[in-house]
Design a protein around this motif. Structure first.
Motif: not given
Length: 296
Positions: A31, A214, A216-218, A221, A270-271, A274, A292, A296
């Protein structure tokens, strides 16, 4: 007239092979390479290395900056790696193999803390035996490595800083920011400087379609951002950080961890991690990492 030998900077920015023990910090390293502008691929079948490099060559024949993760998960015979590296060399690159390692007791503790499954657990081995077998299989790669980084005593910040120092341009006075998500039921990260509780926000867990996803997913969000409370919360935290982070930057402080917690450490926290990391990058902070803990 002979052409000048390539500089260290030229070499390290061509192709970096990231390998090492599971749990040693390879995902953090990849990363970080991505943040340094490398095109990163994890778990590439090693025999496809030269084909992958060839496919990423620019039109003028010069290579992209590449970082490739190759480790115990590979279905290839890793003993053939020198042959595959030689094939890459014929394309005009001088690959650098970086091996991440840690003491056995540290790896055991990291797996216990994160409750992750070892890649060799499908063989029915105990965790200690899986680590021992992995070390045996990867021994030729460790011997071949140009750089070995022992992460036993490094936190995420320090590991990231070491990668940046080795492969990027970093000022010693730069403040490194880590945005971390976690689940309260497993405790607050002990190295957190700021902790924000997201449990008051609407929980996507209770939406059957969003539960397996999670932050991370749109879709998650989008769900949270239709609830006015989540954008308002993020904006207020952003304003706080914009005010106080610059005041924390000094010659004596290198790292700040901003942690977000929720019930499961999967959606809301997580949201927020990010989103606030994106905000920090937009504000011009050069060293921003996201971790995360429960993912992770």
């Amino acid at each position: 007239m002979n052409n000048p030998a390539p500089t260290h900077h030229d070499v390290t920015q061509s192709l970096v092979i990231v390998s090492g023990m599971s749990g040693s910090g390879k995902s953090v390293a990849l990363k970080t390479f991505e943040d340094l502008g490398f095109y990163c691929v994890d778990n590439l079948p090693a025999e496809l290395l030269s084909d992958f490099v060839r496919s990423t060559m620019r039109a003028d024949g010069t290579p992209e900056k590449l970082a490739v993760g190759i480790d115990i998960r590979s279905r290839s015979d890793l003993a053939n790696l020198p042959e595959w590296l030689s094939a890459v060399g014929k394309l005009g690159l001088d690959p650098k193999l970086v091996f991440f390692d840690a003491r056995d007791e540290v790896l055991l503790k990291r797996y216990a803390d994160t409750r992750r499954r070892h890649p060799l657990s499908h063989l029915g081995l105990s965790l200690a035996d899986a680590i021992s077998l992995e070390k045996q299989v990867l021994k030729p790669l460790r011997t071949l490595a140009d750089v070995v980084i022992d992460t036993s005593t490094l936190n995420v910040h320090q590991l990231r800083r070491q990668v940046i120092t080795e492969f990027g341009l970093s000022s010693d006075s730069t403040l490194s920011l880590l945005f971390e998500s976690f689940a309260y039921r497993r405790g607050v990260p002990p190295d957190a400087d700021f902790v924000f509780d997201a449990r008051g926000l609407t929980n996507p867990h209770w939406n059957a379609e969003l539960r397996p996803l999670s932050g991370r997913d749109q879709a998650v969000r989008d769900f949270l951002e239709t609830q006015s409370e989540a954008p308002e919360y993020a904006a207020q935290v952003a304003a706080f950080l914009d005010t106080w982070l610059p005041r924390m930057q000094s010659d004596t402080r290198s790292y700040v961890t901003i942690a977000f917690g929720c019930s499961g450490g999967r959606h809301r926290s997580v949201y927020l991690a990010e989103r606030l990391a994106e905000h920090a990058r937009e504000k011009g902070w050069p060293e921003v990492a996201v971790h995360h803990r429960e993912l992770d």
